[in-house]
Write an enzyme that holds these catalytic residues in place. Sequence first.
Site, PDB file in Angstrom:
ATOM      1  N   GLU A 173     -46.144  58.590  -4.709  1.00 56.40           N
ATOM      2  CA  GLU A 173     -45.794  58.737  -2.996  1.00 56.40           C
ATOM      3  C   GLU A 173     -45.103  58.946  -2.353  1.00 56.40           C
ATOM      4  OE1 GLU A 173     -44.918  53.783  -3.398  1.00 56.40           O
ATOM      5  OE2 GLU A 173     -47.074  53.534  -5.320  1.00 56.40           O
ATOM      6  N   ASN A 214     -47.595  60.489  -9.029  1.00 57.03           N
ATOM      7  CA  ASN A 214     -48.249  59.955  -8.961  1.00 57.03           C
ATOM      8  C   ASN A 214     -48.789  58.893  -7.101  1.00 57.03           C
ATOM      9  OD1 ASN A 214     -49.441  57.180 -11.165  1.00 57.03           O
ATOM     10  ND2 ASN A 214     -47.172  56.178 -10.461  1.00 57.03           N
ATOM     11  N   HIS A 250     -54.974  50.886  -7.454  1.00 53.20           N
ATOM     12  CA  HIS A 250     -54.713  49.256  -7.108  1.00 53.20           C
ATOM     13  C   HIS A 250     -55.904  49.004  -5.938  1.00 53.20           C
ATOM     14  CE1 HIS A 250     -50.549  48.962  -8.975  1.00 53.20           C
ATOM     15  NE2 HIS A 250     -50.244  49.950  -8.393  1.00 53.20           N
ATOM     16  N   GLU A 278     -52.095  52.601 -12.486  1.00 52.33           N
ATOM     17  CA  GLU A 278     -51.669  50.471 -12.120  1.00 52.33           C
ATOM     18  C   GLU A 278     -52.582  49.826 -11.503  1.00 52.33           C
ATOM     19  OE1 GLU A 278     -48.806  51.387  -9.346  1.00 52.33           O
ATOM     20  OE2 GLU A 278     -47.878  53.314 -10.007  1.00 52.33           O
ATOM     21  N   ASP A 280     -55.274  47.655 -11.049  1.00 51.71           N
ATOM     22  CA  ASP A 280     -55.617  46.300 -10.895  1.00 51.71           C
ATOM     23  C   ASP A 280     -56.334  46.195 -10.220  1.00 51.71           C
ATOM     24  OD1 ASP A 280     -53.734  46.776  -8.627  1.00 51.71           O
ATOM     25  OD2 ASP A 280     -51.785  45.670  -9.777  1.00 51.71           O
TER      26      ASP A 280
HETATM   27  O1  9MR Z   1     -44.595  45.794  -9.604  1.00 53.80           O
HETATM   28  C1  9MR Z   1     -43.360  46.711  -8.862  1.00 53.80           C
HETATM   29  C2  9MR Z   1     -43.127  45.342  -8.589  1.00 53.80           C
HETATM   30  O2  9MR Z   1     -42.134  44.136  -9.451  1.00 53.80           O
HETATM   31  C3  9MR Z   1     -41.594  45.795  -7.558  1.00 53.80           C
HETATM   32  O3  9MR Z   1     -40.836  44.510  -7.060  1.00 53.80           O
HETATM   33  C4  9MR Z   1     -41.724  46.448  -6.450  1.00 53.80           C
HETATM   34  C5  9MR Z   1     -41.392  46.821  -5.340  1.00 53.80           C
HETATM   35  O4  9MR Z   1     -41.425  47.988  -4.718  1.00 53.80           O
HETATM   36  O5  9MR Z   1     -42.611  47.950  -7.346  1.00 53.80           O
HETATM   37  C6  9MR Z   1     -44.174  46.868  -8.062  1.00 53.80           C
HETATM   38  O6  9MR Z   1     -44.525  48.398  -8.847  1.00 53.80           O
HETATM   39  C7  9MR Z   1     -45.080  49.725  -7.650  1.00 53.80           C
HETATM   40  C8  9MR Z   1     -45.317  50.653  -8.848  1.00 53.80           C
HETATM   41  O7  9MR Z   1     -43.336  50.639  -8.793  1.00 53.80           O
HETATM   42  C9  9MR Z   1     -45.757  52.059  -7.590  1.00 53.80           C
HETATM   43  N1  9MR Z   1     -46.595  51.643  -7.031  1.00 53.80           N
HETATM   44  C10 9MR Z   1     -47.073  49.790  -6.361  1.00 53.80           C
HETATM   45  C11 9MR Z   1     -46.590  49.057  -7.530  1.00 53.80           C
HETATM   46  C12 9MR Z   1     -46.696  47.716  -6.853  1.00 53.80           C
HETATM   47  O8  9MR Z   1     -45.864  47.647  -5.866  1.00 53.80           O
END
Ligand code: 9MR
Length: 361
Positions: A173, A214, A250, A278, A280
Amino acid sequence: MSHAPGTHRRRRRAPRPVPLALAGALVATAAVALPHLTPEASAATTLRGYADGRGVRIGAAVGDTPLTSDASYTAVLDREFNSVTAENAMKWDAVEPSRGSFNWAAADRLVAHATSHNQGVRGHTLAWYAQLPSWLKNGNFSATELNTILKSHIDTEVGRYKGKVYAWDMINEAFNEDGSMRSSLWQDKLGTGYIANALRWAYTADPAARLYINDYNIEADNAKSDALYALAQQLLVQGVPLHGIGFQSHFEVGKLPTSMKANLKRFSDLGLEVSITELDIRIPLPASSAELTQQSTDYKSASENCLGVPRCAGITLWGVSDKYSWVPGTFNGYGAALPYNESYAAKPAYTGLSNGLDPNA
Ligand code: 9MR
């Protein structure tokens, strides 16, 4: 279900029951023939069976809580997925909660689980703006010191899992929606050069791991993906070890970008791997049956948008079942984003994804 004893390669699958999904949502498909199939053929009708057949990964982000406490969860995970991503356990705050002091417990658990279930591991993630420990966020380090801290973290973590992690979501990101570089500890202090440095350090620590940039909202051809494309081109010209682009994906139901396949293809045409990392597909709750059907179509399209492109290495979902998804906590009023419901019954989305992976569907 009968199975041939002594077929060691499939020993992990043989004692498992008929896949829930096949017993449920898929009864109307070829899966009805299951009792007559050989064990080999029935294993092939799981997501991982199809993915194995195509030489690609089908993965899921795995949280430490369900991994250690929910046998229904791990049964589905191990039956259906040939890859796992650490949902949180390999992030900075989990791994290096204080400087130079590492906590590998959850990450090691996931790697051990994956090894014993013949799953590959995607590492996630080493340079991101979020989930940084407070000593790092608030340390007010000089650029030189921050550079040393980042290098040492990457050397240590990538080195620890050398040979065990097949790909790293190294840079996560890094862009804003308009294509400018997103403000982060790394970007603000070190400039965009941190990206090339991080990739080079990781390559030295594990030359066999595939190193990815990513991001989200880069699935379409847009300002953000254009900027990433330009950076990727530049890194490759400079000989930086960048091997792949991770398209988080997402999505919201019914809103897959129409330019997705062409957009993935232009990255693949650079010689890079492309992966959905990722996936969903969230639905406004309560989900109607029309929305669940649309979600199934979307899962199929998303997977085909990757698999239809040369150098698509695989598809990872951000979770297994709606029971543990991050979606409801972040998108108010949305949920039901994954192919399994909270009770591990396969939703229509399972069929869509399965058909997307099955070259004969
Ligand atoms: O799924 C993850 C969640 O449990 C955490 O609280 C969150 C914190 O920022 O991160 C989520 O995973 C993220 C991933 O690492 C990067 N892309 C977005 C994902 C969903 O927020």
